[in-house]
Design an enzyme around this catalytic site. Structure first.
Site, PDB file in Angstrom:
ATOM      1  N   HIS A 139      -5.549 -15.715   9.055  1.00  0.00           N
ATOM      2  CA  HIS A 139      -3.945 -14.230   8.975  1.00  0.00           C
ATOM      3  C   HIS A 139      -4.199 -13.552   9.740  1.00  0.00           C
ATOM      4  CE1 HIS A 139      -3.070 -16.522   5.617  1.00  0.00           C
ATOM      5  NE2 HIS A 139      -4.256 -16.519   5.133  1.00  0.00           N
ATOM      6  N   LYS A 166      22.495  12.431  -7.368  1.00  0.00           N
ATOM      7  CA  LYS A 166      22.090  12.259  -8.219  1.00  0.00           C
ATOM      8  C   LYS A 166      23.023  12.004  -8.533  1.00  0.00           C
ATOM      9  CE  LYS A 166      27.016  14.616  -7.067  1.00  0.00           C
ATOM     10  NZ  LYS A 166      27.371  15.947  -7.604  1.00  0.00           N
ATOM     11  N   PRO A 175       0.484  -1.106   0.086  1.00  0.00           N
ATOM     12  CA  PRO A 175      -0.281   0.332   0.153  1.00  0.00           C
ATOM     13  C   PRO A 175       0.885   1.269   0.451  1.00  0.00           C
ATOM     14  CG  PRO A 175      -1.150  -1.576   1.589  1.00  0.00           C
ATOM     15  CD  PRO A 175       0.768  -2.163   0.928  1.00  0.00           C
ATOM     16  N   GLU A 176       0.631   1.616  -0.751  1.00  0.00           N
ATOM     17  CA  GLU A 176       1.713   3.627  -0.549  1.00  0.00           C
ATOM     18  C   GLU A 176       0.513   4.657   0.144  1.00  0.00           C
ATOM     19  OE1 GLU A 176       2.820   3.781  -5.207  1.00  0.00           O
ATOM     20  OE2 GLU A 176       3.116   2.237  -4.845  1.00  0.00           O
ATOM     21  N   ARG A 212       1.579 -12.143   4.983  1.00  0.00           N
ATOM     22  CA  ARG A 212       2.749 -12.335   4.802  1.00  0.00           C
ATOM     23  C   ARG A 212       3.333 -11.965   6.201  1.00  0.00           C
ATOM     24  NH1 ARG A 212       4.171 -11.022  -0.651  1.00  0.00           N
ATOM     25  NH2 ARG A 212       6.364 -11.523   0.299  1.00  0.00           N
ATOM     26  N   ARG A 230      13.562  -3.555  -9.379  1.00  0.00           N
ATOM     27  CA  ARG A 230      11.541  -3.263  -9.448  1.00  0.00           C
ATOM     28  C   ARG A 230      11.277  -2.756 -10.356  1.00  0.00           C
ATOM     29  NH1 ARG A 230      10.564  -0.273  -3.861  1.00  0.00           N
ATOM     30  NH2 ARG A 230       7.684  -1.529  -4.306  1.00  0.00           N
TER      31      ARG A 230
END
Length: 276
Positions: free
Chosen positions: A92, A155, A2-3, A111, A263
């Site tokens: 769970h 950078k 989740p973001e 998880r 990713r």
């Protein structure tokens, strides 16, 4: 994982359902989720404490009590489910909060990567992990100039991996970095140090816009994410993430997928050129 939009959606739901309730008991079935103390003092500290409100910092949920925060990170699969009365836990469910009105809040995590930690209010924001976070992306003081300054220390890194750092741009994760870079027309492999201020301004504006729209849509349901009130809908608006082989919505070129910093990364090879 989740973001920010997904965590904000969860926060809003929990604010409506558990804010103002007093905890009568806590049951912990997976002790490793509790950080910073043993389970017994964690449980004892929460008994008869009232949840004043539910806040958020980046991807962290903060259950606010009188003297401390319960800091919760959902990690990959964490979910909260409120129930009006006691029910049998499923396999769970790893933490159950019982309230004085008989209702319950279950923390479910397939998880088992999620974490919970009690932090004193006076020091919570000045020590890790919260101290390491950049200000909220919707904070008007988080400007393109601030983002440019943050990127100086990155950078030599690809902009994709730089934006995943929560001290650079808070709230972005894999999904929304891909969408942000597509909207800004920046290739994910472009080194942060090769970006112009105009590039960074476009990234800043795109990131804030993408996150705001995703929050409005209740987040993105990719694989298993659901909020306490249902699924998100922003996945229906994704331009590149998960669209490998589909035509770019701007130019029609097939969307490609590569690995950046380990990713999976989606982009348009025509609209997003690498800046050397």
């Amino acid at each position: 994982m989740p973001e920010l939009p997904e965590v904000e959606t969860v926060r809003r739901s929990l604010e409506r359902t558990v804010s103002g309730k007093t905890i009568s008991s806590v049951k912990v079935f997976h002790p490793k989720m509790i950080r910073g103390m043993e389970v017994a003092p964690f449980v004892d500290a929460l008994k008869q404490e009232r949840i004043e409100r539910v806040e958020r910092r980046g991807k962290f949920l903060l259950f606010t009590f009188d003297r401390f925060y319960l800091v919760s990170h959902l990690r990959m699969e964490g979910k909260y489910f409120p129930y009006p009365q006691a029910i049998e836990k499923d396999k769970h469910t790893h933490v159950i909060f019982r309230f004085t009105d008989g209702s319950e809040l279950h923390y479910n995590d397939v998880r088992k990567f999620g974490t919970m930690e009690l932090r004193e209010k006076e020091t919570a924001m000045s020590v890790p992990p919260l101290a390491q976070l950049e200000r909220e992306p919707f904070d008007p003081t988080f400007t393109a100039e601030v983002l440019a300054e943050n990127l100086i220390r990155k950078k030599r890194s690809p902009i994709k991996t730089s934006l995943l750092d929560q001290s650079i741009f808070l709230g972005l994760g894999n999904i929304y970095v891909d969408e942000t870079l597509f909207a800004a027309r920046v290739h994910p492999l472009t080194k942060a140090g090769a970006l112009t201020l105009d590039d960074i301004s476009r990234i800043h504006a795109a990131g804030v816009d993408v996150l705001a729209k995703a929050v409005e849509s209740g987040g993105s349901t990719i694989r298993s994410y659901v909020s306490p009130t249902g699924k998100g809908e922003f996945q229906l608006q994704l331009a590149v993430y998960g669209q490998t082989g589909a035509p770019c919505p701007r130019c029609g070129t097939a969307i490609e997928k590569i690995k950046v910093g380990g990713r999976g990364t989606h982009f348009c090879p025509t609209c997003q050129q690498v800046a050397l």
